[in-house]
Design a protein around this motif. Structure first.
Motif, PDB file in Angstrom:
ATOM      1  N   VAL A  97       7.137  68.946   2.890  1.00 23.76           N
ATOM      2  CA  VAL A  97       8.078  69.517   3.867  1.00 23.76           C
ATOM      3  C   VAL A  97       9.121  70.393   3.173  1.00 23.76           C
ATOM      4  O   VAL A  97       9.491  71.457   3.681  1.00 23.76           O
ATOM      5  CB  VAL A  97       8.761  68.391   4.684  1.00 23.76           C
ATOM      6  CG1 VAL A  97       9.933  68.915   5.488  1.00 23.76           C
ATOM      7  CG2 VAL A  97       7.753  67.704   5.571  1.00 23.76           C
ATOM      8  N   LEU A  98       9.581  69.974   2.012  1.00 20.90           N
ATOM      9  CA  LEU A  98      10.646  70.702   1.316  1.00 20.90           C
ATOM     10  C   LEU A  98      10.133  71.857   0.459  1.00 20.90           C
ATOM     11  O   LEU A  98      10.928  72.662  -0.026  1.00 20.90           O
ATOM     12  CB  LEU A  98      11.432  69.738   0.423  1.00 20.90           C
ATOM     13  CG  LEU A  98      12.176  68.605   1.134  1.00 20.90           C
ATOM     14  CD1 LEU A  98      12.826  67.684   0.115  1.00 20.90           C
ATOM     15  CD2 LEU A  98      13.203  69.159   2.110  1.00 20.90           C
ATOM     16  N   ALA A  99       8.842  71.941   0.276  1.00 17.03           N
ATOM     17  CA  ALA A  99       8.270  72.912  -0.656  1.00 17.03           C
ATOM     18  C   ALA A  99       8.263  74.336  -0.102  1.00 17.03           C
ATOM     19  O   ALA A  99       8.029  74.542   1.082  1.00 17.03           O
ATOM     20  CB  ALA A  99       6.838  72.506  -0.989  1.00 17.03           C
ATOM     21  N   PRO A 100       8.506  75.311  -0.987  1.00 17.13           N
ATOM     22  CA  PRO A 100       8.254  76.702  -0.590  1.00 17.13           C
ATOM     23  C   PRO A 100       6.738  76.899  -0.482  1.00 17.13           C
ATOM     24  O   PRO A 100       5.956  76.155  -1.072  1.00 17.13           O
ATOM     25  CB  PRO A 100       8.857  77.519  -1.727  1.00 17.13           C
ATOM     26  CG  PRO A 100       8.961  76.593  -2.881  1.00 17.13           C
ATOM     27  CD  PRO A 100       9.047  75.213  -2.331  1.00 17.13           C
ATOM     28  N   LEU A 106       2.525  71.391  -5.953  1.00 17.46           N
ATOM     29  CA  LEU A 106       3.429  70.909  -6.994  1.00 17.46           C
ATOM     30  C   LEU A 106       4.494  69.991  -6.404  1.00 17.46           C
ATOM     31  O   LEU A 106       4.734  68.890  -6.918  1.00 17.46           O
ATOM     32  CB  LEU A 106       4.093  72.091  -7.723  1.00 17.46           C
ATOM     33  CG  LEU A 106       5.140  71.700  -8.757  1.00 17.46           C
ATOM     34  CD1 LEU A 106       4.491  70.938  -9.912  1.00 17.46           C
ATOM     35  CD2 LEU A 106       5.867  72.933  -9.265  1.00 17.46           C
ATOM     36  N   TYR A 107       5.121  70.402  -5.326  1.00 19.49           N
ATOM     37  CA  TYR A 107       6.172  69.600  -4.704  1.00 19.49           C
ATOM     38  C   TYR A 107       5.599  68.293  -4.149  1.00 19.49           C
ATOM     39  O   TYR A 107       6.248  67.245  -4.243  1.00 19.49           O
ATOM     40  CB  TYR A 107       6.866  70.390  -3.587  1.00 19.49           C
ATOM     41  CG  TYR A 107       7.970  71.291  -4.074  1.00 19.49           C
ATOM     42  CD1 TYR A 107       9.272  71.104  -3.643  1.00 19.49           C
ATOM     43  CD2 TYR A 107       7.721  72.337  -4.957  1.00 19.49           C
ATOM     44  CE1 TYR A 107      10.303  71.928  -4.073  1.00 19.49           C
ATOM     45  CE2 TYR A 107       8.732  73.165  -5.400  1.00 19.49           C
ATOM     46  CZ  TYR A 107      10.017  72.963  -4.957  1.00 19.49           C
ATOM     47  OH  TYR A 107      11.037  73.773  -5.384  1.00 19.49           O
ATOM     48  N   ALA A 108       4.402  68.360  -3.563  1.00 17.92           N
ATOM     49  CA  ALA A 108       3.770  67.143  -3.043  1.00 17.92           C
ATOM     50  C   ALA A 108       3.472  66.173  -4.184  1.00 17.92           C
ATOM     51  O   ALA A 108       3.703  64.961  -4.052  1.00 17.92           O
ATOM     52  CB  ALA A 108       2.498  67.489  -2.290  1.00 17.92           C
ATOM     53  N   GLY A 109       2.971  66.669  -5.302  1.00 15.74           N
ATOM     54  CA  GLY A 109       2.677  65.813  -6.450  1.00 15.74           C
ATOM     55  C   GLY A 109       3.917  65.189  -7.041  1.00 15.74           C
ATOM     56  O   GLY A 109       3.951  63.990  -7.333  1.00 15.74           O
ATOM     57  N   VAL A 110       4.945  66.006  -7.217  1.00 13.50           N
ATOM     58  CA  VAL A 110       6.205  65.482  -7.763  1.00 13.50           C
ATOM     59  C   VAL A 110       6.820  64.486  -6.784  1.00 13.50           C
ATOM     60  O   VAL A 110       7.316  63.423  -7.181  1.00 13.50           O
ATOM     61  CB  VAL A 110       7.183  66.637  -8.084  1.00 13.50           C
ATOM     62  CG1 VAL A 110       8.569  66.104  -8.409  1.00 13.50           C
ATOM     63  CG2 VAL A 110       6.640  67.467  -9.239  1.00 13.50           C
ATOM     64  N   GLY A 111       6.774  64.799  -5.491  1.00 11.70           N
ATOM     65  CA  GLY A 111       7.294  63.872  -4.478  1.00 11.70           C
ATOM     66  C   GLY A 111       6.550  62.555  -4.488  1.00 11.70           C
ATOM     67  O   GLY A 111       7.154  61.482  -4.367  1.00 11.70           O
TER      68      GLY A 111
END
Length: 153
Positions: A97-100, A106-111
């Motif tokens: 949701v927060l990812a550009p 990348l954001y999903a993996g880090v999240g």
């Protein structure tokens, strides 16, 4: 779940109970067996000394029974296994949701990693609202048999 033991020593409000579960009833590991020997497995090994609240006032050398109420193992398993899974899924969803648009993976993996890590820390330090006491939810009953052959509920 119940297992017999012998009080090794009393220290204030706690009793140190030697729980030997190598024998059991003979059917503990078979289908249809009660599985009563499983009470000591979370603590590692077949012989263990457990620190249990000494509410009945047992004395050193006394035969006692260590009891874990129904539902406690299931609740512990849910905390230990379900919480990290929920953390992974929640963290991945929040990261998505927060990812550009260019960095969703990348954001999903880090999240997912952060969510799993947070869940593991919460489980480890028992910071869930439903966790209750930091002590294991076991109780001591007088009247265990001298041998550890009893197995059951």
């Amino acid at each position: 779940m119940k297992v017999n033991g012998v009080v090794q020593r009393v220290d204030g409000a706690y009793a140190w109970v030697d729980v030997s579960v190598a024998q059991g009833c003979g059917r503990c590991g078979e289908p249809g067996g009660c599985g009563g020997v499983n009470i000591a497995r979370p603590f590692g090994g077949s012989k263990q000394v457990l620190r249990v609240s000494n509410d009945p006032g047992a004395v050193a050398g006394e035969s006692v029974r260590v009891v874990i109420d129904d539902g406690v193992p299931l609740a512990a398993a849910l905390r230990a296994y379900a919480a990290p899974v929920v953390g992974v899924l929640g963290g991945a969803a929040l990261g998505t949701v927060l990812a550009p648009a260019a960095a969703v993976d990348l954001y999903a993996g880090v999240g997912a990693l952060l969510g799993a890590g947070l869940a593991v820390l919460l489980v480890r330090f028992r910071q869930f609202p439903w966790s209750g006491s930091r002590d294991l939810p076991v109780r001591l009953e007088r009247g265990g048999s001298a041998s550890s052959g009893e197995c059951g509920r």
